[in-house]
Design an enzyme around this catalytic site. Sequence first.
Site, mmCIF file in Angstrom:
data_model
loop_
_atom_site.group_PDB
_atom_site.id
_atom_site.type_symbol
_atom_site.label_atom_id
_atom_site.label_comp_id
_atom_site.label_asym_id
_atom_site.label_seq_id
_atom_site.Cartn_x
_atom_site.Cartn_y
_atom_site.Cartn_z
ATOM 1 N N TRP A 56 55.547 -7.977 -6.770
ATOM 2 C CA TRP A 56 55.724 -9.190 -7.583
ATOM 3 C C TRP A 56 56.176 -8.802 -8.991
ATOM 4 O O TRP A 56 57.057 -9.435 -9.569
ATOM 5 C CB TRP A 56 54.420 -10.013 -7.646
ATOM 6 C CG TRP A 56 54.128 -10.802 -6.393
ATOM 7 C CD1 TRP A 56 54.549 -10.523 -5.127
ATOM 8 C CD2 TRP A 56 53.363 -12.013 -6.296
ATOM 9 N NE1 TRP A 56 54.085 -11.477 -4.253
ATOM 10 C CE2 TRP A 56 53.355 -12.399 -4.926
ATOM 11 C CE3 TRP A 56 52.669 -12.794 -7.210
ATOM 12 C CZ2 TRP A 56 52.694 -13.540 -4.477
ATOM 13 C CZ3 TRP A 56 52.009 -13.947 -6.765
ATOM 14 C CH2 TRP A 56 52.018 -14.319 -5.412
ATOM 15 N N ASP A 98 39.366 -4.237 -13.121
ATOM 16 C CA ASP A 98 38.898 -5.415 -12.392
ATOM 17 C C ASP A 98 39.204 -6.673 -13.221
ATOM 18 O O ASP A 98 38.702 -6.803 -14.346
ATOM 19 C CB ASP A 98 37.381 -5.254 -12.170
ATOM 20 C CG ASP A 98 36.792 -6.342 -11.308
ATOM 21 O OD1 ASP A 98 37.393 -7.433 -11.212
ATOM 22 O OD2 ASP A 98 35.711 -6.106 -10.742
ATOM 23 N N LYS A 160 46.976 -17.193 -4.741
ATOM 24 C CA LYS A 160 46.683 -17.071 -3.295
ATOM 25 C C LYS A 160 45.252 -17.530 -3.007
ATOM 26 O O LYS A 160 44.330 -17.205 -3.764
ATOM 27 C CB LYS A 160 46.829 -15.608 -2.886
ATOM 28 C CG LYS A 160 46.286 -15.356 -1.489
ATOM 29 C CD LYS A 160 46.957 -14.252 -0.761
ATOM 30 C CE LYS A 160 46.662 -12.864 -1.225
ATOM 31 N NZ LYS A 160 47.631 -11.942 -0.598
HETATM 32 C C1 SAM Z 1 48.020 -8.371 -1.433
HETATM 33 S S1 SAM Z 1 47.742 -7.213 -2.688
HETATM 34 C C2 SAM Z 1 48.872 -7.719 -3.928
HETATM 35 C C3 SAM Z 1 50.301 -7.400 -3.627
HETATM 36 C C4 SAM Z 1 51.217 -7.563 -4.814
HETATM 37 N N1 SAM Z 1 51.392 -8.980 -5.158
HETATM 38 C C5 SAM Z 1 52.580 -6.984 -4.557
HETATM 39 O O1 SAM Z 1 53.512 -7.770 -4.351
HETATM 40 O O2 SAM Z 1 52.726 -5.766 -4.562
HETATM 41 C C6 SAM Z 1 46.190 -7.704 -3.338
HETATM 42 C C7 SAM Z 1 45.723 -6.870 -4.487
HETATM 43 O O3 SAM Z 1 44.606 -7.494 -5.118
HETATM 44 C C8 SAM Z 1 43.873 -6.468 -5.765
HETATM 45 N N2 SAM Z 1 42.556 -6.916 -6.214
HETATM 46 C C9 SAM Z 1 41.520 -7.365 -5.457
HETATM 47 N N3 SAM Z 1 40.447 -7.641 -6.217
HETATM 48 C C10 SAM Z 1 40.832 -7.385 -7.511
HETATM 49 C C11 SAM Z 1 40.149 -7.474 -8.757
HETATM 50 N N4 SAM Z 1 38.876 -7.903 -8.841
HETATM 51 N N5 SAM Z 1 40.815 -7.120 -9.877
HETATM 52 C C12 SAM Z 1 42.104 -6.683 -9.797
HETATM 53 N N6 SAM Z 1 42.793 -6.567 -8.641
HETATM 54 C C13 SAM Z 1 42.159 -6.919 -7.505
HETATM 55 C C14 SAM Z 1 43.825 -5.378 -4.705
HETATM 56 O O4 SAM Z 1 43.511 -4.126 -5.266
HETATM 57 C C15 SAM Z 1 45.245 -5.461 -4.112
HETATM 58 O O5 SAM Z 1 46.083 -4.489 -4.657
#
Ligand code: SAM
Length: 204
Positions: A56, A98, A160
Amino acid sequence: MSSYEKPDHWSIKAQKEGYPARSVYKLKELDEKFGLFRFGGADFRALDLGAAPGSWSLYALRKFSGRFFLTAVDLAPLSRQYDKGLFDGANFFFAQGDMTDAAVRGTLQEKGPYKLVMCDAAPATTGNRSVDTLRSLVLAEEALSYAETCLAPGGNLAVKVFQGGDTAALLKRIREIFKTGKSFKPAACRSESFETYYVGLERR
Ligand SMILES: C[S@@+](CC[C@H](N)C(=O)[O-])C[C@H]1O[C@@H](n2cnc3c(N)ncnc32)[C@H](O)[C@@H]1O
C-alpha cells in the site's frame, strides 16, 4: 497446499508489477471506486496503518512520485525487495512498532494532520473466528480513533474489518464522523476470506 499458500492470479500479478503483496489490488480498487487519494499535491499527507510488507505504501509513493508525505507503521519491517529506494525518501517515514501503543501514536500524530488514513492491519489469525474477529475489530477501532484525532476535515478513511462481531457499530460511528460511510469488498479479496473494508469519505 492450502489456497492461502498457493500463488494465485493476484499474487503473480503483484510479483510481476513489483509489489511485495497482493493486497495492493484491494487498495487500487478502493482508490478507483472512492477516489481515496483525490487530494494529491504537496500538502497531501497520508497515514498507512499495518503497512508491512509495504504494497500500500509503494502504491501511494509511486502514484505521487514523491509529491506528498506518507507515514507508515507496522509491527514488522517493510520488505525492501521492490521499493527501489522509495522507502529511503525524505517524503516517507516508517515507524516499526505497535499502532495501539501510546508512544507510537504520539509519533504518528506529530507527522499529521493527514488527508487519508488507510488501515490494512490484521491480527495474526488463530483460526478461531470469534477471536480473530474481535482482534481485528480492536485494530479497526484504533484506526477510527486515529482518523478522529489526526485526519483533517474533508479527509478520507479506508479500514479493513473481519465481518462478524460488532462491525455494525463501527460503520455507524464512521457514518457519524464522515459525510459518507460505506462497506466494500474488493474483488482482490480471497473468496473464502471474511475480510471487508469500510470507507469514510469527507471527515466532517
Ligand atoms: C495484511 S498485512 C498488511 C499488508 C499491507 N497493506 C501491504 O499492502 O503490504 C497486515 C499487517 O498488519 C500488521 N499489524 C497487526 N497488528 C498491528 C499492530 N498492533 N500495530 C501495527 N501493525 C500491526 C501486521 O504486522 C501485518 O504486517
